[in-house]
Scaffold this motif. Structure first.
Motif, short mmCIF file in Angstrom:
data_model
loop_
_atom_site.label_atom_id
_atom_site.label_comp_id
_atom_site.label_asym_id
_atom_site.label_seq_id
_atom_site.Cartn_x
_atom_site.Cartn_y
_atom_site.Cartn_z
N PRO A 1 0.79 -1.27 -0.07
CA PRO A 1 0.06 0.17 0.02
C PRO A 1 0.77 1.23 0.16
CG PRO A 1 -0.06 -0.95 2.08
CD PRO A 1 0.46 -1.99 1.10
N GLY A 2 2.23 1.09 0.39
CA GLY A 2 3.02 2.31 0.39
C GLY A 2 3.90 2.59 -0.52
N HIS A 3 3.89 1.55 -1.71
CA HIS A 3 4.71 1.25 -2.93
C HIS A 3 5.03 2.73 -3.53
CE1 HIS A 3 7.05 -0.29 -6.04
NE2 HIS A 3 6.15 0.36 -6.97
N GLU A 4 4.14 3.51 -3.88
CA GLU A 4 4.13 4.91 -4.64
C GLU A 4 4.59 5.93 -3.78
OE1 GLU A 4 0.56 6.19 -6.56
OE2 GLU A 4 0.31 4.23 -7.70
N THR A 5 4.47 5.92 -2.56
CA THR A 5 5.09 6.84 -1.79
C THR A 5 6.62 6.53 -1.57
OG1 THR A 5 3.22 7.34 -0.56
CG2 THR A 5 5.11 7.90 0.60
#
Length: 383
Positions: free
Chosen positions: A289-293
């Motif tokens: 869920p935090g990959h893009e960040t």
């Protein structure tokens, strides 16, 4: 602040704060294993040194290096990561003040808040720091700090540092970022708006499992002076030998982190395909869920990997017991690979709290050995 601001990270790691010895020409800063210094008359200090709790040339070299690597104005080196955190809390907070902490913080950090700081009147609440709205909801009129780990320990959660800085700033609070898992090579929180960076230099900065240390780095010179006052007053400073060992480790930080990250990616690929693994926690996975960040604020995704084992707690403990190359042990960030069961080891202090970690979770610190050998070891342990 570094006197070489335009140099690359790799160059700063080797040279910032470190000049050849003026007497001998030694290219490595000496270990000033000394407690006190000769003064040239009352108040006449040579180089500003009087007593090694207040200042030591070896520690100064490390502190200047740390500030340069994080792009800060002041670095301070401590006897451990928790000593650094304790100094920070006593500098920023007074009884009655409030702190927001992550819902998956390091067990030692949680213990510091819940068993130590709480006794002298500091209040705290837990929030999912990956959600700015959740952090905002946890704020109150006495909130003085928002505490973030990214990636977090042990679930590898990711928090948007820039967004968190905006939330904290709007509330009149400071943003503290524990950058231990990433290291300054992969991530520089001050450039993204953080007020304070925390490190356990025991981990990737030292990199060889042979030293315990901690650090704080700030951009605000006034805050730096306040922290330095408390550092000296409380006394939990890095000793000269420990400072020298961390400096030595930092010289190879960039090349080590490249290998840690590359090996971790190989391990993650194998774990995601293994039938005995229920879930893999790693910010480099597009499904995270935090990959893009993480992709936005990190150079690469790090050497830490956590995964959940089918079969529950005993199955997870069994995997930890069966590895041969992955050493069963606490800590992380060394050249050798480590494996642990967070629920029974590093995060036992969080049992029964909102920060309790899953019982089927295994945490890996992926070292710089042959990736093929690491994969063979994990595969055999998983059965």
């Amino acid at each position: 602040m570094s006197d070489q601001p335009d140099k690359s990270f790799e160059t700063l790691a080797i040279h910032a704060g470190q000049t050849a010895d003026p007497v001998t020409g030694a290219v490595v800063p000496p270990i000033y294993q000394v407690s006190t210094y000769k003064q040239d008359g009352v108040g006449g200090l040579r180089g500003g040194y009087e007593y090694s709790r207040s200042g030591n040339p070896t520690r100064t070299a490390l502190e200047e290096n740390l500030a340069a690597l994080e792009g800060g104005r002041r670095g301070l080196a401590f006897a451990s990561g928790l000593a650094a955190e304790d100094c920070l809390l006593r500098t920023l907070l007074t009884p009655g003040d409030h702190v927001v902490i992550p819902n998956d913080a390091y067990g030692g950090t949680f213990r510091l808040f819940s068993k130590v700081a709480e006794r002298w009147g500091v209040r705290w609440s837990v929030a999912d720091t990956s959600d700015p709205a959740a952090v905002r909801a946890a704020l109150c009129d006495r909130t003085k700090a928002v505490w973030v780990e990214t990636p977090s320990n042990p679930l590898l959660g990711i928090t948007d540092i820039a967004a968190s800085a905006e939330v904290a700033r709007a509330a009149g609070a400071r943003l503290v970022v524990d950058n231990t898992f990433a290291s300054p090579y992969l991530q520089q929180p001050l450039a993204l708006g953080a007020d304070v960076v925390v490190h356990s230099t025991t981990k990737y900065m030292g990199g060889h499992s042979d030293v315990v240390g901690g650090a704080l780095v700030v951009s605000d010179p006034e805050l730096g002076e306040e922290l330095a006052f408390h550092q000296n007053s409380m006394g939990a400073v890095a000793g000269p030998m420990d400072a020298w060992l961390v400096l030595r480790g930092i010289k190879t930080l960039a090349v080590r982190m490249d290998r840690h990250c590359a090996n971790a990616e190989r391990v993650v690929e194998a774990l995601t395909a293994h039938p005995e693994v229920a879930e893999v926690c790693y910010p480099g996975l597009p499904s995270h869920p935090g990959h893009e960040t993480a992709a936005k604020q990190m150079r690469a995704f790090g050497g830490m990997v956590s995964f959940r084992v089918r079969g529950g707690e005993e199955a997870a403990v069994g995997v930890c017991d069966r590895t041969q190359l992955f050493t069963l042990g606490e800590s992380l960030g060394g050249v050798e690979s480590l494996i642990e069961h967070p629920g029974r080891m590093t995060h036992a202090s969080a049992a029964g709290s909102p920060l309790e970690v899953p019982a089927d979770l295994v945490r890996l610190s992926v070292g710089i050995e042959s990736a093929d050998d690491l994969l063979a070891d994990l595969t055999a342990a998983l059965g």
